[in-house]
Design a protein around this motif. Structure first.
Motif, PDB file in Angstrom:
ATOM      1  N   TRP A  63      -0.404  50.622  24.670  1.00  0.00           N
ATOM      2  CA  TRP A  63      -0.057  51.936  25.229  1.00  0.00           C
ATOM      3  C   TRP A  63       1.293  51.900  25.916  1.00  0.00           C
ATOM      4  CZ3 TRP A  63       1.204  53.760  30.000  1.00  0.00           C
ATOM      5  CH2 TRP A  63       0.873  52.990  31.118  1.00  0.00           C
ATOM      6  N   LEU A  71       9.657  57.348  25.170  1.00  0.00           N
ATOM      7  CA  LEU A  71      10.700  57.662  26.151  1.00  0.00           C
ATOM      8  C   LEU A  71      12.093  57.365  25.591  1.00  0.00           C
ATOM      9  CD1 LEU A  71       9.112  56.372  29.481  1.00  0.00           C
ATOM     10  CD2 LEU A  71       9.776  58.718  28.981  1.00  0.00           C
ATOM     11  N   TYR A  82      22.785  67.090  24.032  1.00  0.00           N
ATOM     12  CA  TYR A  82      23.752  67.396  25.100  1.00  0.00           C
ATOM     13  C   TYR A  82      25.179  67.301  24.560  1.00  0.00           C
ATOM     14  CZ  TYR A  82      26.216  67.135  29.553  1.00  0.00           C
ATOM     15  OH  TYR A  82      27.074  67.385  30.595  1.00  0.00           O
ATOM     16  N   ARG A  86      28.120  70.244  24.157  1.00  0.00           N
ATOM     17  CA  ARG A  86      29.381  70.131  24.896  1.00  0.00           C
ATOM     18  C   ARG A  86      30.606  70.160  23.978  1.00  0.00           C
ATOM     19  NH1 ARG A  86      30.818  71.443  28.857  1.00  0.00           N
ATOM     20  NH2 ARG A  86      31.963  69.656  29.692  1.00  0.00           N
ATOM     21  N   PRO A 103      28.105  72.263  31.554  1.00  0.00           N
ATOM     22  CA  PRO A 103      27.287  71.045  31.681  1.00  0.00           C
ATOM     23  C   PRO A 103      25.860  71.244  32.205  1.00  0.00           C
ATOM     24  CG  PRO A 103      29.505  70.615  32.433  1.00  0.00           C
ATOM     25  CD  PRO A 103      29.450  72.079  32.143  1.00  0.00           C
ATOM     26  N   LEU A 107      22.568  70.442  29.967  1.00  0.00           N
ATOM     27  CA  LEU A 107      21.509  69.487  30.333  1.00  0.00           C
ATOM     28  C   LEU A 107      20.158  70.192  30.357  1.00  0.00           C
ATOM     29  CD1 LEU A 107      20.758  66.607  31.288  1.00  0.00           C
ATOM     30  CD2 LEU A 107      20.900  67.484  33.614  1.00  0.00           C
ATOM     31  N   TYR A 506      19.294  72.828  37.120  1.00  0.00           N
ATOM     32  CA  TYR A 506      18.913  71.450  37.442  1.00  0.00           C
ATOM     33  C   TYR A 506      17.438  71.347  37.850  1.00  0.00           C
ATOM     34  CZ  TYR A 506      23.714  69.750  37.076  1.00  0.00           C
ATOM     35  OH  TYR A 506      24.952  69.399  36.598  1.00  0.00           O
ATOM     36  N   PHE A 513      11.145  67.997  32.716  1.00  0.00           N
ATOM     37  CA  PHE A 513      11.083  66.563  32.425  1.00  0.00           C
ATOM     38  C   PHE A 513       9.811  65.939  33.003  1.00  0.00           C
ATOM     39  CE2 PHE A 513      11.738  62.140  33.260  1.00  0.00           C
ATOM     40  CZ  PHE A 513      12.395  61.675  32.136  1.00  0.00           C
ATOM     41  N   MET A 518       5.889  62.695  32.937  1.00  0.00           N
ATOM     42  CA  MET A 518       5.081  62.121  34.007  1.00  0.00           C
ATOM     43  C   MET A 518       3.590  62.424  33.820  1.00  0.00           C
ATOM     44  SD  MET A 518       7.133  60.407  35.770  1.00  0.00           S
ATOM     45  CE  MET A 518       8.859  60.178  35.422  1.00  0.00           C
ATOM     46  N   VAL A 521       2.454  59.764  30.561  1.00  0.00           N
ATOM     47  CA  VAL A 521       2.252  58.334  30.857  1.00  0.00           C
ATOM     48  C   VAL A 521       0.819  58.041  31.344  1.00  0.00           C
ATOM     49  CG1 VAL A 521       3.009  56.404  32.303  1.00  0.00           C
ATOM     50  CG2 VAL A 521       4.703  57.880  31.187  1.00  0.00           C
TER      51      VAL A 521
ATOM     52  N   ALA B   2      31.344  66.837  35.904  1.00  0.00           N
ATOM     53  CA  ALA B   2      30.049  67.517  35.746  1.00  0.00           C
ATOM     54  C   ALA B   2      29.217  66.836  34.658  1.00  0.00           C
ATOM     55  CB  ALA B   2      30.265  68.980  35.409  1.00  0.00           C
ATOM     56  N   ASP B   3      29.909  66.338  33.620  1.00  0.00           N
ATOM     57  CA  ASP B   3      29.187  65.617  32.558  1.00  0.00           C
ATOM     58  C   ASP B   3      28.577  64.331  33.101  1.00  0.00           C
ATOM     59  OD1 ASP B   3      29.510  67.254  30.239  1.00  0.00           O
ATOM     60  OD2 ASP B   3      31.627  66.741  30.256  1.00  0.00           O
ATOM     61  N   ILE B   5      27.636  63.739  36.156  1.00  0.00           N
ATOM     62  CA  ILE B   5      26.483  64.097  37.007  1.00  0.00           C
ATOM     63  C   ILE B   5      25.266  64.412  36.126  1.00  0.00           C
ATOM     64  CG2 ILE B   5      25.568  65.847  38.597  1.00  0.00           C
ATOM     65  CD1 ILE B   5      28.428  66.079  39.736  1.00  0.00           C
ATOM     66  N   ALA B   6      25.487  65.228  35.107  1.00  0.00           N
ATOM     67  CA  ALA B   6      24.367  65.649  34.250  1.00  0.00           C
ATOM     68  C   ALA B   6      23.743  64.456  33.527  1.00  0.00           C
ATOM     69  CB  ALA B   6      24.855  66.673  33.232  1.00  0.00           C
ATOM     70  N   LEU B   7      24.588  63.611  32.945  1.00  0.00           N
ATOM     71  CA  LEU B   7      24.050  62.467  32.189  1.00  0.00           C
ATOM     72  C   LEU B   7      23.440  61.418  33.120  1.00  0.00           C
ATOM     73  CD1 LEU B   7      26.782  62.171  29.412  1.00  0.00           C
ATOM     74  CD2 LEU B   7      24.407  62.887  29.133  1.00  0.00           C
ATOM     75  N   LEU B   9      21.897  62.110  35.897  1.00  0.00           N
ATOM     76  CA  LEU B   9      20.590  62.669  36.258  1.00  0.00           C
ATOM     77  C   LEU B   9      19.567  62.397  35.156  1.00  0.00           C
ATOM     78  CD1 LEU B   9      19.096  64.396  38.403  1.00  0.00           C
ATOM     79  CD2 LEU B   9      19.739  66.407  37.087  1.00  0.00           C
ATOM     80  N   ALA B  10      19.992  62.609  33.910  1.00  0.00           N
ATOM     81  CA  ALA B  10      19.087  62.346  32.784  1.00  0.00           C
ATOM     82  C   ALA B  10      18.718  60.864  32.729  1.00  0.00           C
ATOM     83  CB  ALA B  10      19.738  62.778  31.475  1.00  0.00           C
ATOM     84  N   CYS B  13      16.246  59.982  35.434  1.00  0.00           N
ATOM     85  CA  CYS B  13      14.897  60.465  35.120  1.00  0.00           C
ATOM     86  C   CYS B  13      14.196  59.523  34.139  1.00  0.00           C
ATOM     87  CB  CYS B  13      14.964  61.876  34.524  1.00  0.00           C
ATOM     88  SG  CYS B  13      15.281  63.160  35.733  1.00  0.00           S
ATOM     89  N   PHE B  14      14.907  59.107  33.097  1.00  0.00           N
ATOM     90  CA  PHE B  14      14.285  58.221  32.102  1.00  0.00           C
ATOM     91  C   PHE B  14      14.014  56.828  32.691  1.00  0.00           C
ATOM     92  CE2 PHE B  14      15.670  61.384  28.952  1.00  0.00           C
ATOM     93  CZ  PHE B  14      14.496  61.487  28.226  1.00  0.00           C
ATOM     94  N   LEU B  16      13.277  56.263  35.743  1.00  0.00           N
ATOM     95  CA  LEU B  16      12.073  56.485  36.556  1.00  0.00           C
ATOM     96  C   LEU B  16      10.834  56.500  35.662  1.00  0.00           C
ATOM     97  CD1 LEU B  16      11.491  57.063  39.571  1.00  0.00           C
ATOM     98  CD2 LEU B  16      11.508  59.486  39.031  1.00  0.00           C
ATOM     99  N   GLY B  17      10.988  57.100  34.494  1.00  0.00           N
ATOM    100  CA  GLY B  17       9.879  57.140  33.532  1.00  0.00           C
ATOM    101  C   GLY B  17       9.440  55.746  33.117  1.00  0.00           C
ATOM    102  N   LEU B  18      10.413  54.871  32.873  1.00  0.00           N
ATOM    103  CA  LEU B  18      10.085  53.497  32.463  1.00  0.00           C
ATOM    104  C   LEU B  18       9.392  52.750  33.608  1.00  0.00           C
ATOM    105  CD1 LEU B  18      13.365  52.630  30.510  1.00  0.00           C
ATOM    106  CD2 LEU B  18      11.107  53.084  29.538  1.00  0.00           C
ATOM    107  N   TYR B  20       7.656  54.096  35.883  1.00  0.00           N
ATOM    108  CA  TYR B  20       6.349  54.760  36.008  1.00  0.00           C
ATOM    109  C   TYR B  20       5.346  54.150  35.031  1.00  0.00           C
ATOM    110  CZ  TYR B  20       3.391  59.018  36.355  1.00  0.00           C
ATOM    111  OH  TYR B  20       2.387  59.925  36.548  1.00  0.00           O
ATOM    112  N   VAL B  21       5.806  53.861  33.800  1.00  0.00           N
ATOM    113  CA  VAL B  21       4.940  53.198  32.811  1.00  0.00           C
ATOM    114  C   VAL B  21       4.478  51.862  33.370  1.00  0.00           C
ATOM    115  CG1 VAL B  21       4.874  52.126  30.522  1.00  0.00           C
ATOM    116  CG2 VAL B  21       6.049  54.321  30.825  1.00  0.00           C
TER     117      VAL B  21
END
Lengths: 587, 32
Positions: A63, A71, A82, A86, A103, A107, A506, A513, A518, A521, B2-3, B5-7, B9-10, B13-14, B16-18, B20-21
């Protein structure tokens, strides 16, 4: 309410139930790698993809490996979308010469389509080029739906396997779901939609001369005469089919399925609604077949149908009521008019098909709309929101609905076990501490994100409240609906909220997301844990999961969890608005 | 900027996802 309206609703229910079993049986053939009629064409394509990508289809994943692969795939495709957004001004198929997407919006949109939400903080026809719509967004309609299906099948394998460590191969499930299920069905549905008048072209937008020039006031406050109208074009049918089938919901046009080029006739409307429910209903049947208890699949489907039907009846009734503030206006149904609340609804669909579409799209995590939910009566608008707040498990998104429902099944079985004082079992597998902890994690993340972000937003006048066009309880409903829709990966909106700001882009992006990954998982963790367990033979104390009693208990648990969690918020929004409307106040 | 910051953030998040697993898996280990 009319007999004609009820007949259309009943016809729709019958069509869903008739198609559920053949769809479910086909899904089993696909995911258990049995022979199908498409194999001669698709098997060579599948082998070629595995050879190019280095995937070993016979290798199974635990799993954790399954979750990491999901992911990684989602991250890679998110970044690709993205980048396309852009640099769309540098790429071909941009006849309107649209500039690069800002941007924060890029996103938000990339997350939105990766997570199967398809929340749109933008007007598609004036923001996204044809290439962005096709390569950046429509591809996600396939991938995100295929990911959902793969995850649901992995969960079912977790239930059906005994003393196993693995749940299947994510890459194989993803490939087969896309090639065997989504692509062929999309072709068939797209052709059917084209036959009804949905457009499919790469032409620049048309300009039509108005028969009657219009005086309008622009955003700068100046009045001017408008003599022409721009009519957007594009490859709509191909995107429309997967938009519904994959329960994505992101419209090619801002008006979504209310636009005559997306949804021109009552028949196209029926096909679109049917496409939304087709795979979630089929997956419920596949569940029963794969775990060796077909009746269990029907019991789960019955729960979904009952909850969905209750919402449809409520919404249809609420929208059929006359508005008591419109004094002296005949609002009764007749041959000449639909009656009731027609604001924000298309005449070609009427109230029954608008209410039906609204409940189908919000039950199934689709988010496409053929009417404006913001214009519904307070109680009518509460139904779509409540559908999402139940966790998108009433049919739900492709795959996501089934695995969400199965988490509720685990909780239901656990509660039934507590009632009789026995260790709870689900299809012979003991439900233990870890399974319940992961189930509760799954269930608690959802309200935490929705209520947390909604509360934060209403506390910020400059960032949150300034985007509202309505104040009072209706304004709260708009904010609550936005975070509900994002976290539930639905994507529909109460249109009165301007969400294309940095804060909303944002925060809604993060909500989408977390609302997707979340929750996936812990769900996969339950599946992995269940797969490793032995299957105990059923005894007199085993709670049967194939009976009407089970369906009623499951529906009860879903409603009680949903009501306990969200009733206070709903009472401050749509319920209060309903009471104030009766007292003569509007917002 | 700005790019970035956006990337970022992404990516956060990912990541954090890993984590979390891993966290959910370790919680299962803690059971036994």
């Amino acid at each position: 309410m009319s007999l004609n309206g009820w007949l259309q609703i009943v016809l729709f229910v019958a069509a869903v139930l008739l198609l559920a079993k053949p769809m479910g049986l086909y899904l089993i053939q696909v995911f258990e790698r049995r022979k199908t009629f498409l194999d001669p064409v698709l098997v060579p394509c599948e082998r070629l993809i595995y050879r190019i990508t280095g995937v070993k289809p016979e290798e199974e994943m635990r799993w954790t490996q399954y979750a990491v692969a999901m992911l990684v795939f989602s991250a890679a495709t998110l970044v690709l979308t993205y980048i396309i957004e852009r640099i769309q001004h540098l790429l071909p198929l941009n006849p309107q010469h649209l500039p690069a997407v800002e941007p924060s919006l890029a996103l938000n949109t990339a997350i939105s389509f990766t997570t199967n939400t398809n929340w749109q903080s933008y007007t598609p026809e004036s923001t996204m080029s044809y290439l962005t719509q096709m390569l950046g967004l429509a591809t996600h309609n396939f991938w995100s739906a295929a990911v959902g299906m793969a995850l649901a099948i992995a969960f079912v394998r977790g239930i059906s396997r005994r003393e196993a460590k693995t749940l299947g191969n994510f890459w194989v499930d993803l490939t087969r779901g896309t090639f065997w299920v989504l692509l062929p069905l999309s072709v068939v549905i797209a052709l059917a939609l084209v036959s009804q008048g949905v457009v499919q072209n790469f032409r620049p937008y048309d300009t039509a001369k108005l028969l009657e020039p219009q005086r309008v006031t622009g955003s700068d406050g100046k009045s001017r005469t408008v003599t022409t109208q721009t009519i957007a074009q594009g490859p709509v049918a191909s995107q429309e089919a997967i938009k519904m089938l994959g329960t994505n919901g992101g419209g090619f046009f801002n008006a979504n399925s209310a636009h005559p080029f997306e949804n021109p006739t009552p028949l196209s409307n029926f096909l679109e609604m049917l496409s939304i429910f087709l795979l979630p209903a089929g997956l419920a049947i596949a569940l029963g077949q794969m775990v060796g208890s077909p009746k269990h699949g029907w019991a789960v489907l019955a729960t979904m149908v009952v909850l969905w039907f209750a919402g449809t009846v409520t919404c249809y009734w609420a929208e059929s009521q006359p508005n008591r503030l419109l004094h002296g206006v005949d609002q009764h149904i007749s041959l000449a008019q639909s009656g009731g609340n027609m604001e924000g609804k298309e005449v070609r669909f009427g109230i029954a098909n608008s209410a039906l579409f609204a409940t189908v799209t919000t039950d199934a995590s689709c988010g496409a709309v053929n009417s404006m939910h913001d214009s519904f009566t307070p109680l009518g608008g509460m139904v779509p929101m409540a559908n999402i707040l139940l966790g998108e498990i009433v049919f739900g998104g492709v795959g996501a609905g089934l695995y969400g429902m199965l988490v509720f099944v685990v909780v239901t079985v656990f509660i039934a076990g507590l009632m009789v004082g026995r260790t709870p079992e689900y299809l012979g597998k003991k439900i233990e501490s870890y399974d319940v902890k992961m189930s509760m994690l799954y269930l608690l993340i959802f309200p935490f994100i929705i209520l947390g972000f909604a509360a934060l937003t209403v506390l910020m006048p400059n960032l949150g409240l300034s985007s509202l066009t309505n104040h009072g309880p209706h304004g709260l409903s708009e904010i609550l609906y936005a975070y509900t829709s994002a976290t539930g990966n639905n994507g529909s909106a109460f249109a009165g909220l301007n969400a294309n700001t940095h804060w909303y882009n944002y925060s809604l992006g993060i909500a989408m997301f977390f609302g997707r990954f979340m929750m996936i998982v812990p769900m996969l963790a339950i599946a992995g844990n269940l797969a490793g367990k032995k299957i105990a033979p059923a005894s007199a104390g085993t709670f049967p999961v194939t009976t009407p009693l089970f369906s009623v208990l499951l529906a009860g648990v879903i409603l009680i969890v949903g009501a306990l969690t969200f009733f206070p918020a709903l009472s401050l929004g749509p319920i209060l608005e309903h009471l104030l409307l009766r007292a003569g106040h509007t917002f | 900027m700005a790019d970035v910051i956006a990337l970022s953030l992404a990516a956060a998040c990912f990541a954090l996802g890993l984590l979390y697993v891993r966290g959910c898996d370790r919680l299962r280990g803690a059971r036994s």
